[in-house]
Design an enzyme around this catalytic site. Structure first.
Site, PDB file in Angstrom:
ATOM      1  N   TRP A  78       0.853  -1.204   0.000  1.00 22.19           N
ATOM      2  CA  TRP A  78       0.000   0.000   0.000  1.00 22.19           C
ATOM      3  C   TRP A  78       0.887   1.252   0.000  1.00 22.19           C
ATOM      4  O   TRP A  78       0.568   2.245  -0.638  1.00 22.19           O
ATOM      5  CB  TRP A  78      -0.935   0.006   1.213  1.00 22.19           C
ATOM      6  N   LYS A 179      -9.209  -1.818   7.374  1.00 18.20           N
ATOM      7  CA  LYS A 179      -9.626  -3.209   7.448  1.00 18.20           C
ATOM      8  C   LYS A 179     -10.509  -3.413   8.675  1.00 18.20           C
ATOM      9  O   LYS A 179     -10.246  -2.863   9.750  1.00 18.20           O
ATOM     10  CB  LYS A 179      -8.382  -4.094   7.589  1.00 18.20           C
TER      11      LYS A 179
HETATM   12  C1  LIG Z   1      -2.159  -7.297   6.383  1.00 19.70           C
HETATM   13  S1  LIG Z   1      -0.641  -6.641   6.915  1.00 19.70           S
HETATM   14  C2  LIG Z   1      -0.510  -5.173   5.984  1.00 19.70           C
HETATM   15  C3  LIG Z   1      -0.172  -5.360   4.529  1.00 19.70           C
HETATM   16  C4  LIG Z   1       0.123  -4.037   3.859  1.00 19.70           C
HETATM   17  N1  LIG Z   1      -1.085  -3.247   3.693  1.00 19.70           N
HETATM   18  C5  LIG Z   1       0.757  -4.193   2.512  1.00 19.70           C
HETATM   19  O1  LIG Z   1       0.164  -3.774   1.535  1.00 19.70           O
HETATM   20  O2  LIG Z   1       1.880  -4.705   2.427  1.00 19.70           O
HETATM   21  C6  LIG Z   1      -1.077  -6.061   8.508  1.00 19.70           C
HETATM   22  C7  LIG Z   1       0.069  -5.417   9.260  1.00 19.70           C
HETATM   23  O3  LIG Z   1      -0.447  -4.759  10.405  1.00 19.70           O
HETATM   24  C8  LIG Z   1       0.588  -4.725  11.356  1.00 19.70           C
HETATM   25  N2  LIG Z   1       0.085  -4.329  12.664  1.00 19.70           N
HETATM   26  C9  LIG Z   1      -0.827  -4.976  13.421  1.00 19.70           C
HETATM   27  N3  LIG Z   1      -1.021  -4.329  14.576  1.00 19.70           N
HETATM   28  C10 LIG Z   1      -0.222  -3.227  14.548  1.00 19.70           C
HETATM   29  C11 LIG Z   1       0.035  -2.168  15.462  1.00 19.70           C
HETATM   30  N4  LIG Z   1      -0.577  -2.120  16.660  1.00 19.70           N
HETATM   31  N5  LIG Z   1       0.930  -1.227  15.124  1.00 19.70           N
HETATM   32  C12 LIG Z   1       1.576  -1.287  13.932  1.00 19.70           C
HETATM   33  N6  LIG Z   1       1.366  -2.272  13.024  1.00 19.70           N
HETATM   34  C13 LIG Z   1       0.492  -3.224  13.331  1.00 19.70           C
HETATM   35  C14 LIG Z   1       1.162  -6.129  11.291  1.00 19.70           C
HETATM   36  O4  LIG Z   1       2.447  -6.183  11.844  1.00 19.70           O
HETATM   37  C15 LIG Z   1       1.097  -6.410   9.790  1.00 19.70           C
HETATM   38  O5  LIG Z   1       2.345  -6.176   9.191  1.00 19.70           O
END
Ligand SMILES: C[S@@+](CC[C@H](N)C(=O)[O-])C[C@H]1O[C@@H](n2cnc3c(N)ncnc32)[C@H](O)[C@@H]1O
Length: 252
Positions: A78, A179
């Site tokens: 993204w 999301k």
């Molecule tokens: C589905 S992935 C994102 C993919 C990304 N949109 C892409 O296009 O590459 C979800 C991400 O949210 C992160 N995440 C979850 N909770 C988080 C938080 N409290 N702070 C920062 N990142 C977080 C995870 O580490 C993970 O890498």
């Protein structure tokens, strides 16, 4: 619609070998996933790129964006798109990405390896882009514990915190995309978004796996903070539910 996927032959099987059945199924699904192949071909770090691109194709969230904040950004597809649409460069950074996981550098993107729930995260994000964002993206998903209800609640919490952050920082006319999970958006959160944005849409892009409870909440046209977050008395937003027919127990 986005282009049909091209690339390696689909329907490939993975030999049983030493893999557990569940790992083998995951691997098979992954290598046969047309979006995974297309992401490779088009140079995106993740298939998630197509979720954003499909939503944008229908709802034009990226058009005209000058500054973008990407929450839960790793591995970075993204952010790749965000850097391109904002013409962000290392000399003039217009995209801030945050994730507690390490993320490989991307030109034009300020990467913060930090928990978004950290008290100082909002300040660091705004400082990184040097101005008001017109788009806040959140693809954050809480790390899974295996306990469905816990995972669900944690990700819903992230969505909620991201929404309040967006309302605190967006410029008028800005958009918020996050999301969320099927059946999980709290009425209170939806009402807050409806008060503060012109249009609120629940959307499930084609690239989001049908068997997954994942979907996205899109709030378009931020009304501004003139009267304070909770006191906006304007007409409520138009609400659109674009999810296809869905039953509660799908994807569990
Ligand atoms: C589905 S992935 C994102 C993919 C990304 N949109 C892409 O296009 O590459 C979800 C991400 O949210 C992160 N995440 C979850 N909770 C988080 C938080 N409290 N702070 C920062 N990142 C977080 C995870 O580490 C993970 O890498």
């Amino acid at each position: 619609m986005t282009k049909p996927p091209i690339g390696r032959k689909l329907g490939q099987k993975v030999k049983s070998g030493k893999l557990k059945a569940s790992s083998r199924r995951w691997l098979e699904r992954h290598i046969n996933d047309p979006y995974v192949q297309r992401a490779k071909l088009e140079g995106y770090r993740a298939r998630a790129a197509f979720k954003l691109l499909e939503i944008d194709e229908k709802h034009q969230v990226l058009k005209g964006a000058r500054r973008i904040i990407d929450l839960g950004a790793a591995p970075g597809s993204w952010s790749q798109i965000a850097a391109k649409v904002t013409n962000s460069t290392d000399e003039d950074i217009r995209v801030a990405a945050i994730d507690f996981l390490e993320m490989a550098p991307l030109p034009g993107v300020k990467i913060l390896q930090l928990d978004f729930l950290d008290d100082d995260a909002p300040r660091q994000l705004i400082e990184a882009i040097g101005g008001t964002p017109d788009l806040v993206l959140s693809d954050m998903a809480a790390p899974t514990t295996g306990h469905h209800r816990t995972d669900h609640l944690r990700t819903m919490h992230l969505c909620e915190v991201a929404a309040y952050f967006a309302v605190e920082v967006l410029g008028p006319g800005g958009h918020f995309l996050a999301k969320t999970f099927q059946g999980g958006t709290e009425k209170e959160l939806l009402d807050m978004l409806k008060r503060n944005f012109k249009q609120v849409i629940h959307v499930k892009p084609g690239a989001s796996r049908q068997e997954s409870v994942e979907m996205f909440l899109l709030a378009k046209g931020f009304k501004g903070r003139q009267t304070g977050v909770s006191e906006v008395q304007d007409e409520p937003a138009e609400y659109v539910d674009e999810r296809e027919s869905w039953t509660e127990d799908q994807g569990r």
